[in-house]
Design an enzyme around this catalytic site. Structure first.
Site, PDB file in Angstrom:
ATOM      1  N   SER A  48      34.480  48.855  37.250  1.00  0.00           N
ATOM      2  CA  SER A  48      33.065  48.990  36.442  1.00  0.00           C
ATOM      3  C   SER A  48      33.206  48.455  34.980  1.00  0.00           C
ATOM      4  O   SER A  48      32.091  48.174  34.501  1.00  0.00           O
ATOM      5  CB  SER A  48      32.563  50.266  36.714  1.00  0.00           C
ATOM      6  OG  SER A  48      33.182  51.266  35.981  1.00  0.00           O
ATOM      7  N   LYS A  50      35.726  50.165  32.465  1.00  0.00           N
ATOM      8  CA  LYS A  50      35.656  51.391  31.614  1.00  0.00           C
ATOM      9  C   LYS A  50      36.682  50.870  30.587  1.00  0.00           C
ATOM     10  O   LYS A  50      36.623  51.262  29.453  1.00  0.00           O
ATOM     11  CB  LYS A  50      36.138  52.709  32.695  1.00  0.00           C
ATOM     12  CG  LYS A  50      35.144  53.186  33.358  1.00  0.00           C
ATOM     13  CD  LYS A  50      35.561  54.292  33.911  1.00  0.00           C
ATOM     14  CE  LYS A  50      36.700  53.979  35.134  1.00  0.00           C
ATOM     15  NZ  LYS A  50      36.575  53.152  36.018  1.00  0.00           N
ATOM     16  N   SER A  51      37.937  50.471  31.035  1.00  0.00           N
ATOM     17  CA  SER A  51      39.075  50.128  30.134  1.00  0.00           C
ATOM     18  C   SER A  51      38.657  49.180  29.228  1.00  0.00           C
ATOM     19  O   SER A  51      38.984  49.098  28.048  1.00  0.00           O
ATOM     20  CB  SER A  51      40.200  49.575  31.044  1.00  0.00           C
ATOM     21  OG  SER A  51      40.724  50.611  31.918  1.00  0.00           O
ATOM     22  N   SER A 118      36.969  59.621  37.080  1.00  0.00           N
ATOM     23  CA  SER A 118      36.314  61.026  36.962  1.00  0.00           C
ATOM     24  C   SER A 118      35.214  61.244  37.931  1.00  0.00           C
ATOM     25  O   SER A 118      34.249  61.299  37.411  1.00  0.00           O
ATOM     26  CB  SER A 118      36.022  61.479  35.514  1.00  0.00           C
ATOM     27  OG  SER A 118      35.407  60.702  34.755  1.00  0.00           O
TER      28      SER A 118
HETATM   29  P1  ADP Z   1      37.828  49.937  34.921  1.00  0.00           P
HETATM   30  O1  ADP Z   1      38.636  50.311  33.924  1.00  0.00           O
HETATM   31  O2  ADP Z   1      36.531  50.278  35.046  1.00  0.00           O
HETATM   32  O3  ADP Z   1      38.589  50.049  36.303  1.00  0.00           O
HETATM   33  P2  ADP Z   1      38.220  47.137  33.948  1.00  0.00           P
HETATM   34  O4  ADP Z   1      37.873  47.332  32.566  1.00  0.00           O
HETATM   35  O5  ADP Z   1      39.675  47.216  34.143  1.00  0.00           O
HETATM   36  O6  ADP Z   1      37.401  48.351  34.889  1.00  0.00           O
HETATM   37  O7  ADP Z   1      37.803  45.864  34.506  1.00  0.00           O
HETATM   38  C1  ADP Z   1      36.549  45.461  34.704  1.00  0.00           C
HETATM   39  C2  ADP Z   1      36.411  43.834  34.772  1.00  0.00           C
HETATM   40  O8  ADP Z   1      35.236  43.279  34.827  1.00  0.00           O
HETATM   41  C3  ADP Z   1      37.134  43.277  33.717  1.00  0.00           C
HETATM   42  O9  ADP Z   1      37.815  42.264  34.440  1.00  0.00           O
HETATM   43  C4  ADP Z   1      36.132  42.645  32.633  1.00  0.00           C
HETATM   44  O10 ADP Z   1      36.414  41.490  32.200  1.00  0.00           O
HETATM   45  C5  ADP Z   1      34.893  42.577  33.755  1.00  0.00           C
HETATM   46  N1  ADP Z   1      33.586  42.568  33.314  1.00  0.00           N
HETATM   47  C6  ADP Z   1      32.644  41.764  33.340  1.00  0.00           C
HETATM   48  N2  ADP Z   1      31.454  42.271  32.656  1.00  0.00           N
HETATM   49  C7  ADP Z   1      31.765  43.247  32.249  1.00  0.00           C
HETATM   50  C8  ADP Z   1      31.070  44.240  31.453  1.00  0.00           C
HETATM   51  N3  ADP Z   1      29.524  43.907  31.106  1.00  0.00           N
HETATM   52  N4  ADP Z   1      31.627  45.029  31.075  1.00  0.00           N
HETATM   53  C9  ADP Z   1      32.695  45.298  31.158  1.00  0.00           C
HETATM   54  N5  ADP Z   1      33.687  44.894  31.930  1.00  0.00           N
HETATM   55  C10 ADP Z   1      33.061  43.766  32.502  1.00  0.00           C
END
Ligand code: ADP
Length: 210
Positions: A48, A50-51, A118
Site C-alpha cells: 500500500s 507504508k515503507s 498491523s
Molecule cells: P508497504 O510498505 O506498504 O508494503 P511499499 O512502500 O514497500 O509498501 O511499496 C509500495 C509501492 O507502491 C512502491 O513501489 C511505491 O513506489 C509504489 N507507489 C505508487 N504510488 C504510491 C503512493 N502514492 N504512495 C506510496 N507508494 C506508492
C-alpha cells in the site's frame, strides 16, 4: 513469581522491579527539541506504500530540523522481533514490542513513523494504549487490494497466490481496516508528495518555533 508494578501501564512484571522517575520532564525535552513528539502509525496492506511514505516522511522531518525515526516492518523483524512469525499471536507480540519502542522514542522527544501492516484492530488499540491517545496518530494507508497486488513490490502476492506463503494479509489472513483513523490516505489516487503534505499539515501544531 510475579506481582503488580508501581507503574500501572506495565501490569504484571517480575518481583523486585521498581519504576524510577527521571529528573528530566517531558516539557524539558519539548523545549530542547522544539517539538511535541508523536507516533505516526501507518497501517495498510502489503504494497500500500507504508515503507515508501515512512522513509520519505522521516527524511522530510529531518530536513525541516525535527528529530524523527522510521521503524519499518522488515527491519524490526531482522533484529528485535527476529523470533516472531506471522501467526495471530506472534503478530500481536510484534505490535506490542514495536509500540513499546515507539513509546520510548516519544518519551525521548522523537517523532516515530511506524510502517507495519498491523492488520488487527485490537492490536492497534493496544498500541494506542501503550503509546498514549495524545501521541498515537492512526494513519490508514488505504490502497485497494488489486492495486497493491499489481504493485507487488516484493513479489509476495505472487507467492501467496501460488500457495507458497501462508497467513498472508489480504489473501489468506484478514485485514481489519480502521473505522475511525486520524488520517486516511488513498495511495491509489494520491501521489507520495500529496500524502506527505497531508501528514505534515496534521503534524504542524506539534512543531515549535526555533
Ligand atoms: P508497504 O510498505 O506498504 O508494503 P511499499 O512502500 O514497500 O509498501 O511499496 C509500495 C509501492 O507502491 C512502491 O513501489 C511505491 O513506489 C509504489 N507507489 C505508487 N504510488 C504510491 C503512493 N502514492 N504512495 C506510496 N507508494 C506508492
Amino acid at each position: 513469581m510475579e506481582e503488580k508494578s508501581d507503574n500501572p501501564r506495565l501490569g504484571v512484571v517480575s518481583t523486585n522491579i521498581t519504576w524510577y522517575e527521571g529528573k528530566v520532564s517531558a516539557a524539558d525535552r519539548k523545549r530542547v527539541l522544539r517539538q511535541e513528539a508523536a507516533t505516526i502509525w501507518l497501517t495498510g496492506l502489503s504494497g500500500s506504500g507504508k515503507s515508501t511514505i515512512a522513509f520519505e516522511l522521516e527524511k522530510q522531518l529531518i530536513c525541516l530540523g525535527h528529530a524523527a525515526y522510521a521503524l519499518d516492518g522488515d527491519n524490526v523483524r531482522h533484529g528485535l522481533n527476529r523470533d516472531l512469525g506471522f501467526t495471530p499471536k506472534d503478530r500481536t507480540e510484534n505490535i506490542r514490542r514495536i509500540a513499546e519502542v515507539a513509546r520510548l522514542f516519544n518519551e525521548a522527544g522523537v517523532f516515530v513513523i511506524t510502517a507495519f501492516i498491523s492488520p488487527y484492530r485490537a492490536d492497534r488499540e493496544m498500541a494506542r494504549t501503550i503509546i498514549g491517545v495524545e501521541r498515537f496518530i492512526e494513519t490508514h494507508i488505504a490502497a485497494e487490494l488489486d492495486i497493491c497486488e499489481k504493485r507487488d513490490p516484493k513479489g509476495l502476492y505472487k507467492k501467496a497466490r501460488a500457495g507458497q506463503m501462508s497467513d498472508f494479509t489480504g489473501i489468506s489472513a484478514p485485514y481489519e481496516a480502521p473505522t475511525n483513523p486520524n488520517l486516511r490516505l488513498n495511495t491509489g489516487t494520491m501521489t507520495v508528495a500529496e500524502t506527505l503534505d497531508e501528514i505534515l499539515r496534521h503534524l504542524t501544531p506539534r512543531f515549535r518555533e526555533r
